[in-house]
Every structure is written in structure tokens, then in C-alpha cells.
Design a protein around this motif. Structure first.
Motif, short mmCIF file in Angstrom:
data_model
loop_
_atom_site.label_atom_id
_atom_site.label_comp_id
_atom_site.label_asym_id
_atom_site.label_seq_id
_atom_site.Cartn_x
_atom_site.Cartn_y
_atom_site.Cartn_z
N ARG A 46 52.98 20.72 44.91
CA ARG A 46 51.88 20.37 45.82
C ARG A 46 51.79 21.35 46.97
N ALA A 47 52.56 22.45 46.90
CA ALA A 47 52.77 23.29 48.08
C ALA A 47 51.54 24.06 48.57
N GLY A 48 50.46 24.12 47.81
CA GLY A 48 49.28 24.84 48.28
C GLY A 48 49.51 26.35 48.41
N LEU A 49 50.32 26.92 47.51
CA LEU A 49 50.60 28.36 47.56
C LEU A 49 49.79 29.08 46.49
N GLU A 76 64.51 42.62 40.57
CA GLU A 76 63.88 41.57 41.37
C GLU A 76 62.36 41.73 41.35
N GLU A 77 61.91 42.98 41.50
CA GLU A 77 60.45 43.19 41.50
C GLU A 77 59.84 42.80 40.16
N ARG A 78 60.50 43.17 39.09
CA ARG A 78 59.96 42.82 37.77
C ARG A 78 59.92 41.30 37.61
N PHE A 79 60.97 40.64 38.07
CA PHE A 79 61.04 39.19 37.93
C PHE A 79 59.96 38.51 38.79
N LEU A 80 59.81 38.94 40.02
CA LEU A 80 58.83 38.29 40.91
C LEU A 80 57.42 38.40 40.34
N ALA A 81 57.15 39.51 39.66
CA ALA A 81 55.81 39.71 39.11
C ALA A 81 55.51 38.71 37.98
N ARG A 82 56.55 38.07 37.44
CA ARG A 82 56.33 37.07 36.38
C ARG A 82 55.93 35.71 36.96
N LEU A 83 56.11 35.56 38.29
CA LEU A 83 55.95 34.23 38.89
C LEU A 83 54.50 33.93 39.24
N HIS A 84 54.11 32.70 39.00
CA HIS A 84 52.77 32.21 39.37
C HIS A 84 52.95 30.84 39.98
N HIS A 85 51.98 30.44 40.79
CA HIS A 85 52.06 29.08 41.35
C HIS A 85 50.72 28.39 41.21
N ILE A 86 50.77 27.15 40.77
CA ILE A 86 49.54 26.35 40.67
C ILE A 86 49.76 25.07 41.47
N THR A 87 48.81 24.76 42.33
CA THR A 87 48.95 23.55 43.16
C THR A 87 48.40 22.35 42.40
N ILE A 88 49.26 21.40 42.17
CA ILE A 88 48.84 20.17 41.48
C ILE A 88 49.55 19.00 42.14
N ASP A 89 48.82 17.93 42.40
CA ASP A 89 49.48 16.70 42.80
C ASP A 89 49.65 15.89 41.52
N ILE A 90 50.89 15.86 41.04
CA ILE A 90 51.13 15.28 39.71
C ILE A 90 50.62 13.84 39.65
N ALA A 91 50.80 13.13 40.75
CA ALA A 91 50.41 11.71 40.75
C ALA A 91 48.89 11.55 40.93
N GLY A 92 48.16 12.67 41.21
CA GLY A 92 46.72 12.58 41.49
C GLY A 92 45.88 12.50 40.21
N GLN A 93 44.57 12.48 40.38
CA GLN A 93 43.67 12.26 39.24
C GLN A 93 43.02 13.54 38.71
#
Ligand code: BG6
Length: 487
Positions: A46-49, A76-93
Motif C-alpha cells: 500500500r506504500a504508494g511508491l 546491485e545495479e542489475r538487481f535493482l533494475a529488476r524491481l517494480h512496485h505496484i500499489t494495491i490495497d489488498i483488502a480493497g475493492q
């Protein structure tokens, strides 16, 4: 060791587990060259990132949880480039449109849904994944413990998850099974012909399984207070260790052969119920004390004075009711804020039948002990009695044959999660708990919790930095035995 291209979706992607364990483990696999170029790690929270914000956050944390000699900027740079973030409130609709879009970019990748979130969300997440049509043949779901807080809640979770994923797609993690020294229990027992003929009540007096920690409940006090040591450590980690020590040889190292044998052990555990529970178990709760010379607060102080009967220590005597183990007690103990950090399995063999040494009574010849130190200072020590060199009469001393992992193997011991995450991607659940195992473990544990509750007694207080309540010492000494203590 290379793993197929995959999308690893971590629900709870900004949580403690993701940051302390999962991402460091994936980084280390990446650094060793095991992750495919196309592999992505998609954190959900839910972090909004956005992706950049999440990468910055992880960049600031990663080094704190990776061994110093594994820090390297290129990896580290190669690894960080693999990361993505999606904001979801799991309990939401909201429908999970962004996740659907991201995953549809790689339709052929293995999909791993790692549920590092509260167990009450396991069912809803699976349901949502199904509605969003994100689950296919190539998908797997990983469940972190605790799987429920009793048998009924474990069954409910297993039902909900099972409605969406087939059992072969469900990976219930018990990270103890991924520890090198725990995997080695199978090798020690079944790749050495020496031990197996002795591995039974004919030669073994008793077994001890200890997981002793110096840490307190820390930032997890909220969770821990609803759990306690029996649910947090015994129901899963300690019973799994007991299974590996006690099980019959599986015909081969595969998912069903191994897990069938472990299940039989859980089913053979003699039930501890009613008044037997108070005789065969001790529960404790830490009071203020000194750990490593530093003053630390008591458990109740960490809860801001809220009353609590939650146990931070358990010792108990279990019995496996079958031909191999009849009459051999298994003493289990675990606790927080104890004087030393050590997890070990100790197998004590029978004493000699008769002393031939003048002036040395049978009982002064120490029985052999096999000590399997799981962590730290991983080692296997076989304590043997030897003659102390000298020209006089015979003097005996028990000394260990010592196989130290650090001295024997040059390579770093990988963290349990490095191994287990690889097994998930490969689709090998041998080192994960099957539904029936989890439920059998709850079935045995639940009456203990009930008897404690009904007894109206409180856990025994022990000062932080000690070896636990004195009643735990009495539990084993009553049987004429002692806990194994060595540094
Ligand atoms: C976790 C428990 O499963 O195992 C924690 O929830 C405990 O309370 C931890 O501290 C111990 O793991 P390890 O790998 O440090 O022995």
C-alpha cells in the motif's frame, strides 16, 4: 543452477520479511548468475511508491542484510533494475489492473506469488488472483507461516488457497527446511551406513531439539503476542526437525516420498492432552535481565504493561509411538531472550552396559552424544570417551570428533531463502510442508494450547539472559537426564 525466466510477485513487498530475507536472497542468487535476464520482482504493497521510489528504498536497505563480502555495485545495479512496485490495497475493492498489465508483458514466465502478508489475507489474495485470471499452469503460490493459529483456521486457509491453486502449486515455507545444516540431516542419516543401524530405541537413550534465541520479540510484538513460542516455533520448525530425525528412510529424495515419511511421524506423536500437558510441558515468559551484558526489558514491559499469558519459552517432552522410537523421549525447547543463540539436535546414545575399568563405575562413563549444531558455528560433533594420555591408571575423558562446516568447506553457507526460492521457481516442493503435514502438526499442538488455557496457570517467569525457567531443567532432570549446554 540457472532458473527459468520468472515474475516473482511479493505481496507485502515493503514488509520486514521482504526486506530482511526475500530480496537479499534473490539478490544473492542474481549475483551468483542464477536469475534469467527476463526475471522481474514485482513488489505489491500500500506504500504508494513507483518503481524508482521502491528501488531507492531497497538500495538503502539491501546492504544491511547481505554479507559484507557479497556487496558489489554492478550486481546491485542489475538487481535493482529488476524491481517494480505496484500499489494495491489488498483488502480493497479495486481490480488489479496494473498487475494484470505488468504480468501480461511476460506471458511465458513462471509466475510466483509470494504471500508475505498477514495469513488472513491469503484467501482474499488468491481469490483476487483468480478473478483477475492471473493464475495459470505455470503459477505457484508461496505461503509464509503461520498457516492459521489452530487446526480450524489452518484448514480454512488451505481450503481457500486450494480453491485456486492445485496442491502441487502451493509452497508452504518452513525456512528451517532450507537451512544447509537441516538438509544435511537427511544426508547424515541416509548417505552414511554407520548411523542407521543404531538409529532406534535399542541404541538411543533420548533426543534433544533446541532452538534458543537471544533476541526478543522486537518490532513483531503485535504478531507475537497473538502467537507465542508453541505456535511460532514448535508447531512448525521444531516438529519438522523432529520429523527429519525420526522418520523412516524415504525410498528416494522426492516430494512425496519424503513428505509421506514426515507425515507418518507427526501422526505417530503420542497426543499430549489434559493433565499430561502440565506434566510434560513448561512455558515461560521473559522478565527483565541482561543479555550479552546489556540490560533488556521484560516481555510485559515491551507490551507497555498490557497483561499477557503469551509464552516466550517452551520446553516439552514428546514421544513418537512406533516400533523404532518406543520409550525414547524427544525433549524440545525453544525460547527468546535466552543466554545463547544456538539451534541444535542432540542424540544421546545408551550408556555402556558394564564398566571394565577398575574404580570407574558404569555411571561415570559418559554416554556418547551426537551433537548436530544447526546454527551458528554449524558443526557435527560426536562425543566419544577416550583415555587421557598418561602413565598412571586409566583416566577417561569425553572429547568430540568435530566436523566444523566453516573449517571444512570454503564456500559461504547460503541462507535458507536462497535455496527455497530457487526450489519454488523450479517447482520442487520437497522442502515445503504439504497440507496434511501442517494440519497434523496443528492437531498435535492444539490440545497443548487448550490445556494451558484451561489450567488457569501463567507462564513461569525467567530472567532474560538465562537458560529459561528452572522448571525446564526440572522437566528433563526428573528423568535422570540433563540438557546439553556447550558453546
Ligand atoms: C521465525 C519465527 O519463523 O523463525 C521467529 O517467527 C524466529 O520468531 C525465527 O525468530 C528464527 O529463525 P532463525 O532462522 O533465526 O533461527
Amino acid at each position: 543452477n540457472s532458473l527459468a525466466p520468472c515474475d516473482i510477485v511479493v505481496f507485502g513487498g515493503t514488509g520486514d520479511l521482504a526486506i530482511r530475507k526475500l530480496l537479499p536472497a534473490l539478490y544473492l542468487r542474481d549475483r551468483d548468475g542464477h536469475l534469467d535476464d527476463a526475471t522481474r520482482i514485482v513488489a505489491v504493497s500500500r506504500a504508494g511508491l513507483d518503481d524508482a521510489g521502491y528501488r531507492d528504498k531497497i538500495a538503502a536497505e539491501l546492504r544491511g542484510f547481505v554479507p559484507e563480502d557479497c556487496h558489489d555495485t554492478t550486481s546491485e545495479e542489475r538487481f535493482l533494475a529488476r524491481l517494480h512496485h505496484i500499489t494495491i490495497d489488498i483488502a480493497g475493492q479495486d481490480p488489479w489492473l496494473e498487475l494484470i498489465t505488468r504480468l501480461s508483458e511476460a506471458p511465458d514466465s513462471v509466475r510466483v506469488f509470494y504471500l508475505a502478508c498477514a495469513p488472513r489475507l491469503f484467501g482474499p489474495v488468491c481469490q483476487k488472483l483468480s478473478e483477475a485470471r492471473l493464475v495459470n499452469e505455470q503459477s505457484r503460490v508461496v505461503l509464509e507461516k503461520p498457516i492459521g493459529h489452530d487446526l480450524a483456521s489452518a484448514r480454512a486457509i488451505n481450503d481457500d488457497v486450494g480453491a485456486v491453486f492445485a496442491e502441487k502449486q502451493i509452497f508452504r515455507i518452513d525456512h528451517y527446511l532450507g537451512k544447509e545444516t537441516v538438509q544435511n540431516l537427511l544426508v547424515l542419516r541416509f548417505a552414511n551406513a554407520l548411523l542407521e543401524p543404531l538409529w532406534n530405541s535399542g541404541a538411543i537413550d533420548h533426543v534433544q531439539i533446541t532452538a534458543s534465541e537471544t533476541v526478543g520479540t522486537g518490532s513483531r510484538a503485535g504478531y507475537y503476542d497473538t502467537s507465542g513460542a508453541l505456535r511460532d516455533m514448535v508447531q512448525n520448525h521444531l516438529l519438522q526437525l523432529l520429523c527429519l530425525v525420526a522418520m523412516e528412510p524415504p525410498t528416494r529424495l522426492d516430494r512425496d516420498a519424503v513428505r509421506d515419511e514426515k507425515l507418518k511421524v507427526l501422526q505417530a506423536l503420542r497426543p499430549l492432552e489434559g493433565p499430561d500437558v502440565l506434566r510434560a510441558t513448561v512455558r515461560g515468559q521473559y522478565a527483565p535481565g541482561l543479555v550479552d551484558g546489556e540490560p533488556v526489558a521484560g516481555y510485559l514491559d515491551e507490551l507497555d504493561g498490557k497483561p499477557s499469558n503469551t509464552e516466550t519459552f517452551v520446553a516439552l517432552k514428546a514421544e513418537v509411538g512406533n516400533w523404532r522410537w518406543a520409550g525414547v523421549p524427544f525433549y524440545l525447547r525453544t525460547g527468546k531472550r535466552l543466554e545463547r543463540r544456538a539451534s541444535e539436535v542432540v542424540v544421546q546414545f545408551n550408556p555402556v552396559a558394564h564398566s571394565i575399568f577398575p574404580g570407574i563405575a558404569d555411571e561415570f562413563i559418559a554416554p556418547n552424544r551426537l551433537v548436530i549444531r544447526l546454527q551458528p558455528d554449524e558443526a557435527i560433533r560426536l562425543h566419544l570417551v577416550t583415555k587421557e594420555p598418561g602413565p598412571g591408571g586409566v583416566r577417561l575423558r569425553q572429547v568430540p570428533l568435530n566436523l566444523s562446516f566453516a573449517e571444512t568447506f570454503e564456500s559461504r553457507l547460503p541462507d535458507a531463502y536462497e535455496r527455497l526460492l530457487g526450489d519454488v521457481v523450479r517447482g520442487d516442493p520437497t522442502l515445503f510442508m504439504r497440507r496434511d503435514e501442517v494440519e497434523a502438526a496443528w492437531q498435535w499442538t492444539e490440545p497443548i494450547l487448550a490445556a494451558w488455557e484451561q489450567s488457569g496457570t501463567r507462564p513461569k517467569r525467567y530472567a532474560a539472559g538465562t537458560s529459561g525457567p528452572t522448571a525446564a531443567t526440572a522437566l528433563i532432570e526428573r528423568d535422570g537426564r540433563t540438557w546439553h549446554e556447550e558453546d
